[in-house]
Design a protein around this motif. Structure first.
Motif, short mmCIF file in Angstrom:
data_model
loop_
_atom_site.label_atom_id
_atom_site.label_comp_id
_atom_site.label_asym_id
_atom_site.label_seq_id
_atom_site.Cartn_x
_atom_site.Cartn_y
_atom_site.Cartn_z
N ARG A 89 62.98 71.39 -24.69
CA ARG A 89 64.37 71.10 -24.34
C ARG A 89 64.67 69.62 -24.57
O ARG A 89 65.75 69.25 -25.02
N THR A 90 63.67 68.76 -24.29
CA THR A 90 63.86 67.31 -24.43
C THR A 90 63.99 66.91 -25.89
O THR A 90 64.88 66.14 -26.28
N ILE A 91 63.08 67.42 -26.75
CA ILE A 91 63.13 67.09 -28.18
C ILE A 91 64.41 67.65 -28.80
O ILE A 91 65.05 67.00 -29.63
N HIS A 92 64.79 68.84 -28.39
CA HIS A 92 65.99 69.47 -28.94
C HIS A 92 67.24 68.64 -28.68
O HIS A 92 68.10 68.49 -29.56
N SER A 93 67.34 68.07 -27.50
CA SER A 93 68.53 67.29 -27.14
C SER A 93 68.44 65.83 -27.60
O SER A 93 69.44 65.11 -27.58
N ALA A 94 67.24 65.39 -28.01
CA ALA A 94 67.07 63.99 -28.42
C ALA A 94 67.77 63.72 -29.74
O ALA A 94 67.79 64.57 -30.64
N ALA B 10 57.11 76.33 -20.69
CA ALA B 10 57.81 75.85 -21.89
C ALA B 10 59.32 75.99 -21.76
O ALA B 10 60.06 75.28 -22.45
N ARG B 11 59.78 76.88 -20.89
CA ARG B 11 61.21 77.14 -20.76
C ARG B 11 61.87 76.31 -19.67
O ARG B 11 63.09 76.40 -19.49
N GLU B 12 61.09 75.51 -18.96
CA GLU B 12 61.67 74.70 -17.89
C GLU B 12 62.65 73.67 -18.46
O GLU B 12 62.56 73.26 -19.62
N GLU B 13 63.56 73.23 -17.61
CA GLU B 13 64.61 72.32 -18.06
C GLU B 13 64.05 71.00 -18.57
O GLU B 13 64.59 70.40 -19.51
N ASN B 14 62.95 70.53 -17.97
CA ASN B 14 62.36 69.24 -18.36
C ASN B 14 61.22 69.42 -19.36
O ASN B 14 60.37 68.55 -19.50
N SER B 15 61.20 70.54 -20.07
CA SER B 15 60.10 70.80 -20.99
C SER B 15 60.22 69.92 -22.23
O SER B 15 61.28 69.36 -22.54
#
Length: 526
Positions: free
Chosen positions: A480-485, A472-477
């Motif tokens: 992380r993706t939803i947070h930056s979207a 869950a903590r990986e950069e492409n998780s």
């Protein structure tokens, strides 16, 4: 009072089940400048009756003598400095001064607790024990007047249980002489003013009364005398509600460790200067939630918040509660905080506008999981909000992607620990997406989240809590993706790694593999 006041227009006496107590109700819309006049109406409706019934020899002038009348009728109590803990015998408890604030949880002590109390009284009486301590009462004293009311901050459950026992005992003819008249009146006054409206409290009260009536036939006079004279509480009465809650925290920390959400409840209650009607609703809703459910909800929100920042989210403990502590609106505002305060102000203005009486609309505060926590009222509103959001997930899954949702709930291996950890990832990411983008593009989002989360399960021989946390903590998780979207398309355009057939290590899970293979192929072609 009942016979003298006839219902007319907006003032009347509402008798409760023909018992000699009830509610004197005045119903009237209040506008600026008219609030004081309502007290005049109540005064005029009652003062002459009180004068005639109380004494015929002393006349009271209207409002100027109100204090004199209340002081004459009120029971007298010895004043104690609230800063100093006191040892108070049961027979000296001032129940008529105690109140239970609306934010307290329902009365949940059961028959087991009643039996334990009675057994303890009998046992320690027979042993010849000089004093038996029943526990601690932490009280919030509402004013510095010697006879002011005190809210029970800690000790509600044991206080009510003891009160139920005392109320049954003082009505038994063989024990009547053991109860001082003032103490009997104190019990009656508390019972007259405190009403429980929630079904949980009502059920436990009725069950416990029945249990008490069954058990008190075993009690002898010496047992009741021991309860009244040899059993006592440590009473801590504090003027400051913050100090009362802090003491509550420290007291409970010495015994059984409180759940993290209990510590957060005490912390955020201290952040509310004055409880509003909405606060009462939210806190009452909190108390109706079972502790295991609250624990699971907080763990879910905690993990999302931590995984967004690529932080460890395996366990939510009392050492982690700072995740749910933010800033206080009554403190100086930093520039980044102003937008949250503006949103809160606008929501309150909108909901309190008189036009809402016509259109019946309600504007939710725009909570977001990845935004800063606002202490106090909005914290409790946030928990209410995400409890509702979380409960909506099954309907979302069935409506927008029923094949995936039904398969996740039914494939034979879904009860294994590794599969449970995988499902946690799926549910958490779906809640995060739904919180940010609503139902916009949610059917495709469910597909993406499914492929991402179950790729972990299929490509690992064993999935443990650490496996889930690291993934869950990986950069492409997904987190992380939803947070930056900034729009749903950003997630729908998310490129997932290609999973080759040789990378799949899990045996079984045929239905999951079939859906995964079909969806993965579609994704690859796109």
């Amino acid at each position: 009072m009942i016979s003298s006041i006839a219902t007319s227009n907006n003032i009347g006496w509402h008798n409760w089940s023909h018992r000699q107590r009830g509610l004197l109700r005045l119903e009237e819309e209040v506008y600026d400048g008219t609030f004081e006049s309502l007290f005049d109406k109540l005064w005029e409706a009652t003062i002459s009756i009180l004068q005639n019934n109380y004494t015929s020899s002393k006349r009271y002038a209207p409002k100027e003598e109100a204090v004199a009348l209340s002081e004459t009728l009120a029971p007298t109590h010895e004043y104690h400095e609230p800063d100093e803990p006191r040892i108070v015998k049961v027979e000296n408890l001032e129940y008529d001064r105690l109140t239970i604030p609306s934010y307290q949880r329902p009365y949940k002590w059961g028959v087991k607790n009643v039996n334990q109390l009675i057994d303890d009284v009998v046992t320690f009486c027979e042993r010849g024990t000089q004093e038996y301590r029943l526990g601690t009462l932490v009280l919030h004293k509402l004013s510095k007047e010697p006879s002011s009311e005190m809210e029970i901050v800690d000790g509600q459950q044991r206080s009510i249980t003891l009160l139920l026992l005392l109320n049954e005992l003082h009505q038994k003819e063989e024990f009547t002489d053991l109860f001082l008249p003032e103490f009997r009146d104190s019990i009656k006054l508390f019972l007259a003013k405190k009403q429980f409206h929630d079904s949980i409290s009502k059920q436990h009260i009725q069950e416990n009364i029945n249990a008490i009536r069954f058990r008190i036939v075993e009690l002898k006079k010496k047992h009741v005398r021991f309860l009244l004279s040899n059993c006592s509480f440590v009473v801590i009465a504090l003027y400051d509600i913050s100090e009362a809650f802090q003491f509550f925290d420290s007291q409970n920390a010495r015994g059984k460790e409180l759940e993290p959400h209990d510590l957060l409840k005490a912390y955020h209650l201290r952040e509310i200067p004055q409880l509003s009607y909405t606060d009462f609703q939210n806190i009452t809703g909190w108390e109706k939630m079972e502790s295991p459910y609250l624990s699971s909800l907080f763990l879910l929100l905690f993990r999302i918040k931590r995984w967004i920042e690529a932080q460890n989210g395996r366990f939510f403990t009392s050492n982690s509660i700072d995740t749910f502590k933010g800033y206080s609106t009554h403190q100086s505002q930093l520039p980044y905080q102003r937008i949250f305060l503006m949103a809160d102000c606008y929501a309150q203005i909108y909901n309190n506008d008189i036009s809402r009486r016509l259109d019946k609309q309600h504007l939710e505060y725009p909570h977001q999981i990845d935004q800063a926590i606002i202490n106090g009222s909005l914290f409790f509103d946030m928990i209410r909000y995400y409890s509702e959001k979380h409960k909506e997930l099954p309907d979302l899954g069935k409506r927008y992607s029923n094949k995936i949702w039904s398969t996740l709930n039914s494939y034979p291996e879904h009860h294994r620990d590794g599969d449970k950890f995988t499902r946690i990832l799926f549910d958490a990411a779906l809640l995060f997406y739904y919180d940010k983008f609503g139902t916009e593009g949610i059917d495709k989002a469910i597909t993406k989240i499914f492929l991402w989360s179950y790729a972990m399960r299929l490509t690992h021989d064993s999935v443990k809590r650490t496996t889930m946390d690291n993934y869950a903590r990986e950069e492409n998780s997904a987190f992380r993706t939803i947070h930056s979207a900034t729009k749903p398309f950003d997630l729908l355009n998310w490129e997932l790694p290609i999973i080759k057939e040789t990378s799949i290590k899990q045996k079984g899970m045929a239905s999951i593999k079939e859906i995964f293979h079909n969806l993965h192929q579609i994704e690859s072609e796109q």
